[in-house]
Design a protein around this motif. Structure first.
Motif, PDB file in Angstrom:
ATOM      1  N   LEU A  87       0.169   4.667   2.654  1.00 29.54           N
ATOM      2  CA  LEU A  87      -0.424   3.834   1.609  1.00 29.54           C
ATOM      3  C   LEU A  87      -0.529   2.369   2.033  1.00 29.54           C
ATOM      4  O   LEU A  87      -1.504   1.694   1.711  1.00 29.54           O
ATOM      5  CB  LEU A  87       0.366   3.958   0.310  1.00 29.54           C
ATOM      6  CG  LEU A  87       0.202   5.308  -0.409  1.00 29.54           C
ATOM      7  CD1 LEU A  87       1.254   5.462  -1.497  1.00 29.54           C
ATOM      8  CD2 LEU A  87      -1.194   5.435  -0.982  1.00 29.54           C
ATOM      9  N   VAL A  88       0.448   1.883   2.781  1.00 30.34           N
ATOM     10  CA  VAL A  88       0.365   0.511   3.295  1.00 30.34           C
ATOM     11  C   VAL A  88      -0.807   0.409   4.273  1.00 30.34           C
ATOM     12  O   VAL A  88      -1.562  -0.567   4.262  1.00 30.34           O
ATOM     13  CB  VAL A  88       1.691   0.078   3.948  1.00 30.34           C
ATOM     14  CG1 VAL A  88       1.522  -1.202   4.749  1.00 30.34           C
ATOM     15  CG2 VAL A  88       2.770  -0.101   2.886  1.00 30.34           C
ATOM     16  N   ALA A  89      -1.001   1.427   5.103  1.00 31.35           N
ATOM     17  CA  ALA A  89      -2.137   1.430   6.034  1.00 31.35           C
ATOM     18  C   ALA A  89      -3.460   1.414   5.276  1.00 31.35           C
ATOM     19  O   ALA A  89      -4.388   0.686   5.639  1.00 31.35           O
ATOM     20  CB  ALA A  89      -2.055   2.646   6.955  1.00 31.35           C
ATOM     21  N   VAL A  90      -3.548   2.195   4.212  1.00 33.15           N
ATOM     22  CA  VAL A  90      -4.759   2.201   3.389  1.00 33.15           C
ATOM     23  C   VAL A  90      -4.986   0.816   2.780  1.00 33.15           C
ATOM     24  O   VAL A  90      -6.102   0.294   2.793  1.00 33.15           O
ATOM     25  CB  VAL A  90      -4.674   3.278   2.280  1.00 33.15           C
ATOM     26  CG1 VAL A  90      -5.759   3.099   1.241  1.00 33.15           C
ATOM     27  CG2 VAL A  90      -4.743   4.664   2.897  1.00 33.15           C
ATOM     28  N   GLU A  91      -3.927   0.208   2.279  1.00 31.85           N
ATOM     29  CA  GLU A  91      -4.045  -1.122   1.680  1.00 31.85           C
ATOM     30  C   GLU A  91      -4.491  -2.152   2.704  1.00 31.85           C
ATOM     31  O   GLU A  91      -5.342  -2.986   2.421  1.00 31.85           O
ATOM     32  CB  GLU A  91      -2.715  -1.555   1.061  1.00 31.85           C
ATOM     33  CG  GLU A  91      -2.785  -2.892   0.357  1.00 31.85           C
ATOM     34  CD  GLU A  91      -3.715  -2.875  -0.840  1.00 31.85           C
ATOM     35  OE1 GLU A  91      -4.554  -3.791  -0.942  1.00 31.85           O
ATOM     36  OE2 GLU A  91      -3.619  -1.965  -1.662  1.00 31.85           O
ATOM     37  N   LEU A  92      -3.949  -2.099   3.892  1.00 29.81           N
ATOM     38  CA  LEU A  92      -4.339  -3.053   4.929  1.00 29.81           C
ATOM     39  C   LEU A  92      -5.799  -2.884   5.327  1.00 29.81           C
ATOM     40  O   LEU A  92      -6.454  -3.839   5.722  1.00 29.81           O
ATOM     41  CB  LEU A  92      -3.436  -2.908   6.148  1.00 29.81           C
ATOM     42  CG  LEU A  92      -1.999  -3.383   5.948  1.00 29.81           C
ATOM     43  CD1 LEU A  92      -1.164  -3.057   7.177  1.00 29.81           C
ATOM     44  CD2 LEU A  92      -1.957  -4.869   5.643  1.00 29.81           C
ATOM     45  N   HIS A  93      -6.306  -1.684   5.200  1.00 28.75           N
ATOM     46  CA  HIS A  93      -7.714  -1.437   5.531  1.00 28.75           C
ATOM     47  C   HIS A  93      -8.644  -1.916   4.419  1.00 28.75           C
ATOM     48  O   HIS A  93      -9.714  -2.450   4.683  1.00 28.75           O
ATOM     49  CB  HIS A  93      -7.940   0.044   5.806  1.00 28.75           C
ATOM     50  CG  HIS A  93      -9.347   0.375   6.180  1.00 28.75           C
ATOM     51  ND1 HIS A  93      -9.890   0.017   7.385  1.00 28.75           N
ATOM     52  CD2 HIS A  93     -10.322   0.997   5.499  1.00 28.75           C
ATOM     53  CE1 HIS A  93     -11.146   0.422   7.427  1.00 28.75           C
ATOM     54  NE2 HIS A  93     -11.435   1.018   6.293  1.00 28.75           N
ATOM     55  N   ALA A 133      -3.374   0.386  -3.511  1.00 30.93           N
ATOM     56  CA  ALA A 133      -2.494   1.245  -2.721  1.00 30.93           C
ATOM     57  C   ALA A 133      -1.126   0.600  -2.497  1.00 30.93           C
ATOM     58  O   ALA A 133      -0.133   1.297  -2.348  1.00 30.93           O
ATOM     59  CB  ALA A 133      -3.142   1.594  -1.381  1.00 30.93           C
ATOM     60  N   MET A 134      -1.081  -0.726  -2.495  1.00 33.88           N
ATOM     61  CA  MET A 134       0.197  -1.404  -2.268  1.00 33.88           C
ATOM     62  C   MET A 134       1.198  -1.076  -3.364  1.00 33.88           C
ATOM     63  O   MET A 134       2.380  -0.896  -3.100  1.00 33.88           O
ATOM     64  CB  MET A 134      -0.019  -2.923  -2.185  1.00 33.88           C
ATOM     65  CG  MET A 134       1.233  -3.674  -1.779  1.00 33.88           C
ATOM     66  SD  MET A 134       1.943  -3.131  -0.210  1.00 33.88           S
ATOM     67  CE  MET A 134       0.702  -3.703   0.913  1.00 33.88           C
ATOM     68  N   PHE A 135       0.738  -0.959  -4.589  1.00 33.24           N
ATOM     69  CA  PHE A 135       1.649  -0.652  -5.686  1.00 33.24           C
ATOM     70  C   PHE A 135       2.078   0.812  -5.654  1.00 33.24           C
ATOM     71  O   PHE A 135       3.214   1.139  -5.999  1.00 33.24           O
ATOM     72  CB  PHE A 135       1.022  -1.041  -7.021  1.00 33.24           C
ATOM     73  CG  PHE A 135       0.750  -2.516  -7.091  1.00 33.24           C
ATOM     74  CD1 PHE A 135       1.800  -3.416  -7.079  1.00 33.24           C
ATOM     75  CD2 PHE A 135      -0.539  -3.003  -7.110  1.00 33.24           C
ATOM     76  CE1 PHE A 135       1.570  -4.782  -7.111  1.00 33.24           C
ATOM     77  CE2 PHE A 135      -0.786  -4.355  -7.134  1.00 33.24           C
ATOM     78  CZ  PHE A 135       0.275  -5.254  -7.132  1.00 33.24           C
ATOM     79  N   ALA A 136       1.192   1.690  -5.238  1.00 36.84           N
ATOM     80  CA  ALA A 136       1.577   3.085  -5.045  1.00 36.84           C
ATOM     81  C   ALA A 136       2.592   3.178  -3.905  1.00 36.84           C
ATOM     82  O   ALA A 136       3.528   3.979  -3.959  1.00 36.84           O
ATOM     83  CB  ALA A 136       0.351   3.941  -4.755  1.00 36.84           C
ATOM     84  N   VAL A 145       6.422   5.059 -12.381  1.00 37.49           N
ATOM     85  CA  VAL A 145       6.728   3.895 -13.210  1.00 37.49           C
ATOM     86  C   VAL A 145       6.606   2.597 -12.408  1.00 37.49           C
ATOM     87  O   VAL A 145       5.989   1.625 -12.867  1.00 37.49           O
ATOM     88  CB  VAL A 145       8.133   4.022 -13.850  1.00 37.49           C
ATOM     89  CG1 VAL A 145       8.601   2.712 -14.457  1.00 37.49           C
ATOM     90  CG2 VAL A 145       8.123   5.122 -14.901  1.00 37.49           C
ATOM     91  N   ILE A 146       7.144   2.569 -11.201  1.00 35.89           N
ATOM     92  CA  ILE A 146       7.065   1.367 -10.366  1.00 35.89           C
ATOM     93  C   ILE A 146       5.606   1.054 -10.029  1.00 35.89           C
ATOM     94  O   ILE A 146       5.168  -0.100 -10.112  1.00 35.89           O
ATOM     95  CB  ILE A 146       7.903   1.525  -9.084  1.00 35.89           C
ATOM     96  CG1 ILE A 146       9.389   1.636  -9.425  1.00 35.89           C
ATOM     97  CG2 ILE A 146       7.643   0.387  -8.101  1.00 35.89           C
ATOM     98  CD1 ILE A 146       9.984   0.409 -10.064  1.00 35.89           C
ATOM     99  N   ALA A 147       4.836   2.060  -9.661  1.00 37.94           N
ATOM    100  CA  ALA A 147       3.418   1.844  -9.343  1.00 37.94           C
ATOM    101  C   ALA A 147       2.662   1.346 -10.574  1.00 37.94           C
ATOM    102  O   ALA A 147       1.840   0.419 -10.481  1.00 37.94           O
ATOM    103  CB  ALA A 147       2.790   3.132  -8.823  1.00 37.94           C
TER     104      ALA A 147
END
Length: 151
Positions: free
Chosen positions: A12-18, A24-27, A54-56
């Motif tokens: 998910l971090v990789a997706v967010e960086l793209h 995606a960062m919150f997921a 809940v966190i996302a």
């Protein structure tokens, strides 16, 4: 199970960086929180999922609007809309030769970007260009053919 959550976090971090859309960062934060729960109690699958969701959700509802407002504030200087699509139509200058197969560099809005040409021939250094497409972090550019087109 914690390893799975950590792998999901990394993906998910990789997706967010793209994409840089702050979804995606919150997921990813939720899946990291689920990994912590999995380390505490590996069999509490329902708790892991609930904590992750809940966190996302808190991130999306409470934090993302604030982040969006921060990025939406415009100061002096050139401003573009969107994340990547906003670069289409922006003007820059080649720093070195930009070809079809060999990537070069373009100076655009005060930053250096990787670039390939949309033209058949390579574009020489110090040539004004217009962005026609963005793929990842690489710009596709074409040389400006007239002075009015660059201004």
């Amino acid at each position: 199970m914690a390893v799975v959550w950590i792998l999901v976090t990394v993906a998910l971090v990789a997706v967010e960086l793209h994409h840089l859309a702050f979804f995606a960062m919150f997921a990813a934060a939720g899946s990291l929180a689920a990994a912590v729960v999995a380390l505490i109690d590996p069999t509490a699958y329902v708790a892991q999922v609930l904590v992750g969701v809940v966190i996302a959700a808190i991130g999306l509802v409470a934090i993302r609007p604030q982040v969006s407002k921060t990025f939406a504030r415009q100061g002096a200087g050139v401003s573009i809309g969107g994340v990547h699509g906003g670069l289409v139509g922006a003007r820059g200058v080649t720093l070195d030769e930009v070809g079809l197969d060999n990537r070069g560099h373009v100076r655009l809005l005060g930053e250096n970007w990787l670039a390939v040409t949309a033209d058949i021939e390579a574009i020489p250094p110090s040539t004004p260009v217009i962005v026609t497409q963005v793929v990842g972090t690489t710009l596709t550019v074409r040389a400006v053919t007239s002075e009015w087109e660059f201004t």
